[in-house]
Design an enzyme around this catalytic site. Sequence first.
Site, PDB file in Angstrom:
ATOM      1  N   SER A   1       3.467  -1.561  -7.596  1.00 47.34           N
ATOM      2  CA  SER A   1       4.083  -2.885  -7.653  1.00 47.34           C
ATOM      3  C   SER A   1       4.814  -3.075  -8.973  1.00 47.34           C
ATOM      4  O   SER A   1       4.420  -2.511 -10.007  1.00 47.34           O
ATOM      5  CB  SER A   1       2.966  -3.933  -7.541  1.00 47.34           C
ATOM      6  OG  SER A   1       3.447  -5.189  -7.904  1.00 47.34           O
TER       7      SER A   1
ATOM      8  N   LYS B   1      -3.469  -1.709 -10.106  1.00 44.13           N
ATOM      9  CA  LYS B   1      -2.298  -0.885  -9.750  1.00 44.13           C
ATOM     10  C   LYS B   1      -1.936   0.030 -10.929  1.00 44.13           C
ATOM     11  O   LYS B   1      -1.619   1.201 -10.751  1.00 44.13           O
ATOM     12  CB  LYS B   1      -1.093  -1.767  -9.397  1.00 44.13           C
ATOM     13  CG  LYS B   1      -1.253  -2.507  -8.086  1.00 44.13           C
ATOM     14  CD  LYS B   1      -1.135  -1.568  -6.902  1.00 44.13           C
ATOM     15  CE  LYS B   1      -1.483  -2.258  -5.600  1.00 44.13           C
ATOM     16  NZ  LYS B   1      -1.603  -1.358  -4.458  1.00 44.13           N
TER      17      LYS B   1
ATOM     18  N   TYR C   1      -5.635  -7.601 -10.341  1.00 46.72           N
ATOM     19  CA  TYR C   1      -4.824  -6.929  -9.307  1.00 46.72           C
ATOM     20  C   TYR C   1      -3.800  -6.010  -9.966  1.00 46.72           C
ATOM     21  O   TYR C   1      -3.712  -4.814  -9.647  1.00 46.72           O
ATOM     22  CB  TYR C   1      -4.119  -7.954  -8.412  1.00 46.72           C
ATOM     23  CG  TYR C   1      -3.040  -7.322  -7.556  1.00 46.72           C
ATOM     24  CD1 TYR C   1      -3.374  -6.442  -6.531  1.00 46.72           C
ATOM     25  CD2 TYR C   1      -1.685  -7.568  -7.807  1.00 46.72           C
ATOM     26  CE1 TYR C   1      -2.379  -5.824  -5.768  1.00 46.72           C
ATOM     27  CE2 TYR C   1      -0.692  -6.960  -7.052  1.00 46.72           C
ATOM     28  CZ  TYR C   1      -1.047  -6.086  -6.034  1.00 46.72           C
ATOM     29  OH  TYR C   1      -0.067  -5.477  -5.291  1.00 46.72           O
TER      30      TYR C   1
HETATM   31  P1  NAD Z   1      -1.885  -6.421   3.532  1.00 42.90           P
HETATM   32  O1  NAD Z   1      -3.103  -7.069   3.004  1.00 42.90           O
HETATM   33  O2  NAD Z   1      -1.106  -7.103   4.600  1.00 42.90           O
HETATM   34  O3  NAD Z   1      -2.242  -4.954   4.056  1.00 42.90           O
HETATM   35  C1  NAD Z   1      -3.256  -4.160   3.475  1.00 42.90           C
HETATM   36  C2  NAD Z   1      -4.066  -3.577   4.619  1.00 42.90           C
HETATM   37  O4  NAD Z   1      -5.100  -2.755   4.049  1.00 42.90           O
HETATM   38  C3  NAD Z   1      -4.777  -4.645   5.471  1.00 42.90           C
HETATM   39  O5  NAD Z   1      -4.544  -4.361   6.835  1.00 42.90           O
HETATM   40  C4  NAD Z   1      -6.254  -4.502   5.108  1.00 42.90           C
HETATM   41  O6  NAD Z   1      -7.093  -4.809   6.198  1.00 42.90           O
HETATM   42  C5  NAD Z   1      -6.324  -3.045   4.703  1.00 42.90           C
HETATM   43  N1  NAD Z   1      -7.381  -2.723   3.724  1.00 42.90           N
HETATM   44  C6  NAD Z   1      -7.676  -3.395   2.573  1.00 42.90           C
HETATM   45  N2  NAD Z   1      -8.694  -2.783   1.936  1.00 42.90           N
HETATM   46  C7  NAD Z   1      -9.042  -1.714   2.695  1.00 42.90           C
HETATM   47  C8  NAD Z   1     -10.025  -0.707   2.578  1.00 42.90           C
HETATM   48  N3  NAD Z   1     -10.870  -0.690   1.539  1.00 42.90           N
HETATM   49  N4  NAD Z   1     -10.119   0.244   3.535  1.00 42.90           N
HETATM   50  C9  NAD Z   1      -9.260   0.225   4.619  1.00 42.90           C
HETATM   51  N5  NAD Z   1      -8.325  -0.719   4.779  1.00 42.90           N
HETATM   52  C10 NAD Z   1      -8.205  -1.671   3.834  1.00 42.90           C
HETATM   53  O7  NAD Z   1      -0.940  -6.110   2.271  1.00 42.90           O
HETATM   54  P2  NAD Z   1       0.582  -5.632   2.226  1.00 42.90           P
HETATM   55  O8  NAD Z   1       1.406  -6.775   1.776  1.00 42.90           O
HETATM   56  O9  NAD Z   1       0.925  -4.922   3.476  1.00 42.90           O
HETATM   57  O10 NAD Z   1       0.497  -4.611   1.025  1.00 42.90           O
HETATM   58  C11 NAD Z   1       0.284  -3.228   1.218  1.00 42.90           C
HETATM   59  C12 NAD Z   1       0.175  -2.562  -0.145  1.00 42.90           C
HETATM   60  O11 NAD Z   1       1.363  -2.818  -0.904  1.00 42.90           O
HETATM   61  C13 NAD Z   1      -1.000  -3.071  -0.980  1.00 42.90           C
HETATM   62  O12 NAD Z   1      -1.572  -1.972  -1.661  1.00 42.90           O
HETATM   63  C14 NAD Z   1      -0.336  -4.014  -1.951  1.00 42.90           C
HETATM   64  O13 NAD Z   1      -1.039  -4.125  -3.155  1.00 42.90           O
HETATM   65  C15 NAD Z   1       1.016  -3.354  -2.162  1.00 42.90           C
HETATM   66  N6  NAD Z   1       2.048  -4.304  -2.584  1.00 42.90           N
HETATM   67  C16 NAD Z   1       2.304  -5.406  -1.818  1.00 42.90           C
HETATM   68  C17 NAD Z   1       3.253  -6.329  -2.245  1.00 42.90           C
HETATM   69  C18 NAD Z   1       3.531  -7.570  -1.439  1.00 42.90           C
HETATM   70  O14 NAD Z   1       4.116  -8.511  -1.977  1.00 42.90           O
HETATM   71  N7  NAD Z   1       3.168  -7.643  -0.178  1.00 42.90           N
HETATM   72  C19 NAD Z   1       3.960  -6.112  -3.449  1.00 42.90           C
HETATM   73  C20 NAD Z   1       3.679  -4.969  -4.188  1.00 42.90           C
HETATM   74  C21 NAD Z   1       2.726  -4.062  -3.754  1.00 42.90           C
END
Ligand code: NAD
Length: 338
Positions: free
Chosen positions: A124, A153, A149
């Site tokens: 991120s 990362k 958080y």
């Molecule tokens: P999200 O919460 O919609 O998806 C994450 C998925 O991982 C969920 O389906 C959840 O059930 C699953 N999960 C969480 N912990 C788990 C575990 N221990 N074992 C198995 N499954 C697990 O989030 P997203 O927005 O799709 O983000 C995906 C990734 O991208 C994350 O790592 C997040 O930190 C990163 N990210 C997201 C954003 C954003 O704004 N959405 C920005 C930068 C980085």
Amino acid sequence: MNVLVTGGCGYIGSHACVALHHAGHTPIVLDNYSNSHPSVVGRIEELNGTPLTVYQSDIRDSKALARVFAEQDIGAVMHFAGLKAVGESVAKPLEYYDNNVTGTLNLLAAMREAQVSKLIFSSSATVYGDPAVVPIDEHSQTGGTTNPYGTSKYMVERCLADFANANSDWSITLLRYFNPIGAHPSGRIGEDPSGIPNNLMPFITQVAIGRREALSIFGNDYPTEDGTGVRDYIHVEDLVDGHVAALEKRGDVAGLHVYNLGTGNGVSVLQMVNAMNGVLGRDLPVRMEARRAGDIAECFANPAKAEQELGWKAKYSLTDMVEHSWNWQQSNPNGYQS
Ligand code: NAD
Ligand code: UDP
């Protein structure tokens, strides 16, 4: 190639499953549904026109991971699984470090055991903290994170850099996302936050659909053009195409690869509200409030490296992003529970 998609039922992972399929790969999902709904699986299958293999498991469960790698011929891993709510991470740091850091180390150990050596990690722009200059390129300093958080990362990035250094035959790609918004143009998959949304776009669409009264704009006294916070919003479809490009262009190149995934355009909160007003044909109710703790004024990418090395560039406009977010919200007023 079979690609293990951890967190493949979440917002970005679900779109990645569709993009991978359309690029000729086979996604295999591992998700514990801690922040997703099982009904997303049928939606992905509908868009792909083929069944999806899903393991309901946790990345912290070594036995479950070993089973997946034993049962499936996995060529690469896209690692989306993790917790992502900034405010919650301040209240629950242990859970965040456990899921995001321990979980990733566990996944890495399982990959090593199974001799799978291609990893794409969801990082991120938060690893840049409050950037000294914008646009931010990949050489900008990292580590000035302001919440657990972001620190999780940053810690994972450091672990993966050390691991890549010690394992010179691995390909590890860190993708630093800016602000993903939008949804699949079909409106069948999209972002479905539980509770009150923290992020701007889902809050805006919930106000637009009448689930919330008004948008609170957190601060109009920043040193930006109109005083409101500026971010680099990127369509989730562009974002996941960036993952496919990274897999195809860097998967066979050993080493640690780092890319910003953003558009390079800074958009203020007021500009976003105006874009939504244009799509709706009416004005959203808004109220000005004080700055939100921990927020920064401006954050947008220099995405040139990804364009040069991956041949990838964001294609969707701000209007597309807003239209697709709104289409998803209208088709699914209560998300996957609709
Ligand atoms: P999200 O919460 O919609 O998806 C994450 C998925 O991982 C969920 O389906 C959840 O059930 C699953 N999960 C969480 N912990 C788990 C575990 N221990 N074992 C198995 N499954 C697990 O989030 P997203 O927005 O799709 O983000 C995906 C990734 O991208 C994350 O790592 C997040 O930190 C990163 N990210 C997201 C954003 C954003 O704004 N959405 C920005 C930068 C980085
Ligand atoms: N924001 C806002 N009201 C909200 C949510 C967000 O004014 O209800 C602002 C926030 O202050 C920031 C921008 O919108 O300037 C993007 O916030 P978001 O939480 O989506 O992303 P992040 O700050 O994590 O980049």
